[in-house]
Design a protein around this motif. Structure first.
Motif, mmCIF file in Angstrom:
data_model
loop_
_atom_site.group_PDB
_atom_site.id
_atom_site.type_symbol
_atom_site.label_atom_id
_atom_site.label_comp_id
_atom_site.label_asym_id
_atom_site.label_seq_id
_atom_site.Cartn_x
_atom_site.Cartn_y
_atom_site.Cartn_z
ATOM 1 N N LEU A 57 0.823 -1.206 0.000
ATOM 2 C CA LEU A 57 0.000 0.000 0.000
ATOM 3 C C LEU A 57 0.860 1.260 0.000
ATOM 4 O O LEU A 57 0.494 2.267 -0.615
ATOM 5 N N LEU A 58 1.985 1.204 0.692
ATOM 6 C CA LEU A 58 2.875 2.364 0.723
ATOM 7 C C LEU A 58 3.407 2.682 -0.667
ATOM 8 O O LEU A 58 3.569 3.859 -1.027
ATOM 9 N N SER A 59 3.669 1.649 -1.467
ATOM 10 C CA SER A 59 4.136 1.894 -2.837
ATOM 11 C C SER A 59 3.045 2.592 -3.642
ATOM 12 O O SER A 59 3.320 3.481 -4.456
ATOM 13 N N GLY A 60 1.791 2.192 -3.399
ATOM 14 C CA GLY A 60 0.679 2.860 -4.068
ATOM 15 C C GLY A 60 0.466 4.260 -3.547
ATOM 16 O O GLY A 60 0.080 5.165 -4.292
ATOM 17 N N MET A 61 0.739 4.461 -2.260
ATOM 18 C CA MET A 61 0.561 5.787 -1.668
ATOM 19 C C MET A 61 1.557 6.779 -2.249
ATOM 20 O O MET A 61 1.244 7.972 -2.384
ATOM 21 N N VAL A 62 2.737 6.327 -2.588
ATOM 22 C CA VAL A 62 3.725 7.213 -3.224
ATOM 23 C C VAL A 62 3.156 7.793 -4.514
ATOM 24 O O VAL A 62 3.279 8.988 -4.788
ATOM 25 N N THR A 63 2.496 6.931 -5.299
ATOM 26 C CA THR A 63 1.869 7.394 -6.540
ATOM 27 C C THR A 63 0.749 8.383 -6.244
ATOM 28 O O THR A 63 0.610 9.408 -6.918
ATOM 29 N N SER A 64 -0.049 8.093 -5.215
ATOM 30 C CA SER A 64 -1.134 9.008 -4.827
ATOM 31 C C SER A 64 -0.591 10.368 -4.423
ATOM 32 O O SER A 64 -1.153 11.413 -4.792
ATOM 33 N N ILE A 65 0.508 10.373 -3.675
ATOM 34 C CA ILE A 65 1.115 11.635 -3.239
ATOM 35 C C ILE A 65 1.666 12.405 -4.434
ATOM 36 O O ILE A 65 1.554 13.643 -4.507
ATOM 37 N N GLU A 66 2.260 11.686 -5.388
ATOM 38 C CA GLU A 66 2.766 12.344 -6.596
ATOM 39 C C GLU A 66 1.635 13.030 -7.360
ATOM 40 O O GLU A 66 1.774 14.179 -7.795
ATOM 41 N N ILE A 67 0.509 12.328 -7.511
ATOM 42 C CA ILE A 67 -0.647 12.910 -8.198
ATOM 43 C C ILE A 67 -1.133 14.135 -7.440
ATOM 44 O O ILE A 67 -1.425 15.181 -8.035
ATOM 45 N N PHE A 68 -1.217 14.020 -6.132
ATOM 46 C CA PHE A 68 -1.691 15.111 -5.272
ATOM 47 C C PHE A 68 -0.803 16.346 -5.412
ATOM 48 O O PHE A 68 -1.294 17.457 -5.666
ATOM 49 N N GLU A 110 -2.298 3.590 -8.048
ATOM 50 C CA GLU A 110 -2.264 4.370 -6.811
ATOM 51 C C GLU A 110 -2.771 3.496 -5.665
ATOM 52 O O GLU A 110 -3.088 2.325 -5.858
ATOM 53 N N MET A 111 -2.878 4.066 -4.482
ATOM 54 C CA MET A 111 -3.104 3.266 -3.287
ATOM 55 C C MET A 111 -4.418 2.481 -3.319
ATOM 56 O O MET A 111 -4.464 1.312 -2.942
ATOM 57 N N PHE A 112 -5.501 3.104 -3.761
ATOM 58 C CA PHE A 112 -6.786 2.420 -3.758
ATOM 59 C C PHE A 112 -6.795 1.248 -4.737
ATOM 60 O O PHE A 112 -7.359 0.190 -4.450
ATOM 61 N N THR A 113 -6.150 1.428 -5.896
ATOM 62 C CA THR A 113 -6.054 0.342 -6.871
ATOM 63 C C THR A 113 -5.290 -0.840 -6.287
ATOM 64 O O THR A 113 -5.702 -1.999 -6.431
ATOM 65 N N VAL A 114 -4.169 -0.555 -5.622
ATOM 66 C CA VAL A 114 -3.375 -1.614 -4.985
ATOM 67 C C VAL A 114 -4.205 -2.309 -3.914
ATOM 68 O O VAL A 114 -4.192 -3.547 -3.808
ATOM 69 N N ALA A 115 -4.949 -1.541 -3.128
ATOM 70 C CA ALA A 115 -5.784 -2.125 -2.071
ATOM 71 C C ALA A 115 -6.845 -3.051 -2.653
ATOM 72 O O ALA A 115 -7.109 -4.132 -2.103
ATOM 73 N N LYS A 116 -7.456 -2.658 -3.755
ATOM 74 C CA LYS A 116 -8.467 -3.514 -4.394
ATOM 75 C C LYS A 116 -7.848 -4.812 -4.911
ATOM 76 O O LYS A 116 -8.467 -5.885 -4.812
ATOM 77 N N GLN A 117 -6.649 -4.707 -5.457
ATOM 78 C CA GLN A 117 -5.974 -5.903 -5.962
ATOM 79 C C GLN A 117 -5.655 -6.871 -4.828
ATOM 80 O O GLN A 117 -5.849 -8.091 -4.956
#
Length: 216
Positions: free
Chosen positions: A10-21, A169-176
């Motif tokens: 999830l942290l790897s996905g969160m990095v992408t979310s933060i980049e988008i933000f 991003e984080m939500f996509t990773v969480a769903k997977q």
């Protein structure tokens, strides 16, 4: 799946979310100010163009805008784009969407400033640009900060919409992870991450608001 492994993914996905933000804020805040200027322009064609742009961006779903920005170059212009364009299209879509919202927030803030301040600045010898950037804009930031905070918090949650064009991003990773484990644990952890992220954003914005108290 072990909780530590879930958190690591999830942290790897969160990095992408933060980049988008961060990239969305970096581009949409100044673009919103430019759009607000066009929206208030005395040049009617520009003013109406900005009004139409704002109306479209605020009147259609961000998810649809993501799809259009991603697929339009190929289906409309026949352009074959690189794999990197997937992430770039997310930034473009988020930027033009949020710039429209920020433009209206800026406009409301600018129009709330007493017109007498413009006249006083003119008497003191300030040019129109100097008046706006030195006198008016700092006051506008104070006025609009609560509204900007609401949009920024919404942006944190909206980053999850980038799943529509397969950005991990984080939500996509969480769903997977949830699909692989047949468990909602990963989704709950992702929800906690979003909450903590929003708490941090709210704290920073509140700090900025207090720093601007000298205008009162």
């Amino acid at each position: 799946m072990i909780l530590s492994t879930v958190i690591e993914q999830l942290l790897s996905g969160m990095v992408t979310s933060i980049e988008i933000f961060l990239l969305t804020l970096l581009f949409s805040l100044p673009l919103g100010l430019a759009v607000a200027g066009g929206r208030m322009s005395k040049f009617a064609p520009l003013r109406w163009l900005m009004k139409i742009y704002i109306s479209i961006m605020r009147g259609t779903p961000l998810m649809l805008q993501l799809i259009v920005v991603f697929f339009a170059p190929y289906y409309v212009f026949g352009i074959n784009l690189s794999a990197d364009y997937r992430f770039i299209s997310v930034i473009i879509a988020f930027t033009i969407n949020y710039a429209a919202y920020f433009a209206e927030i800026y406009r409301g803030g600018i129009e709330s400033i007493n017109s007498g301040q413009y006249e006083a600045a003119q008497v003191l010898g300030y040019s129109r640009l100097e008046t706006f950037f030195i006198i008016i804009l700092p006051q506008v930031f104070k006025v609009i900060l609560p509204s900007v905070t609401n949009e920024v918090i919404t942006l944190v949650k909206d980053t999850s919409l980038s799943f529509v064009i397969a950005i991990p991003e984080m939500f996509t990773v969480a769903k997977q992870i949830a699909a692989a484990d047949a468990s909602i644990a990963a989704l709950l952890v992702a929800g906690l991450f979003y909450y903590v992220f929003n708490v941090l954003v709210a704290f920073v914005m509140e700090y900025l608001e207090k720093r601007l108290d000298y205008y009162e």
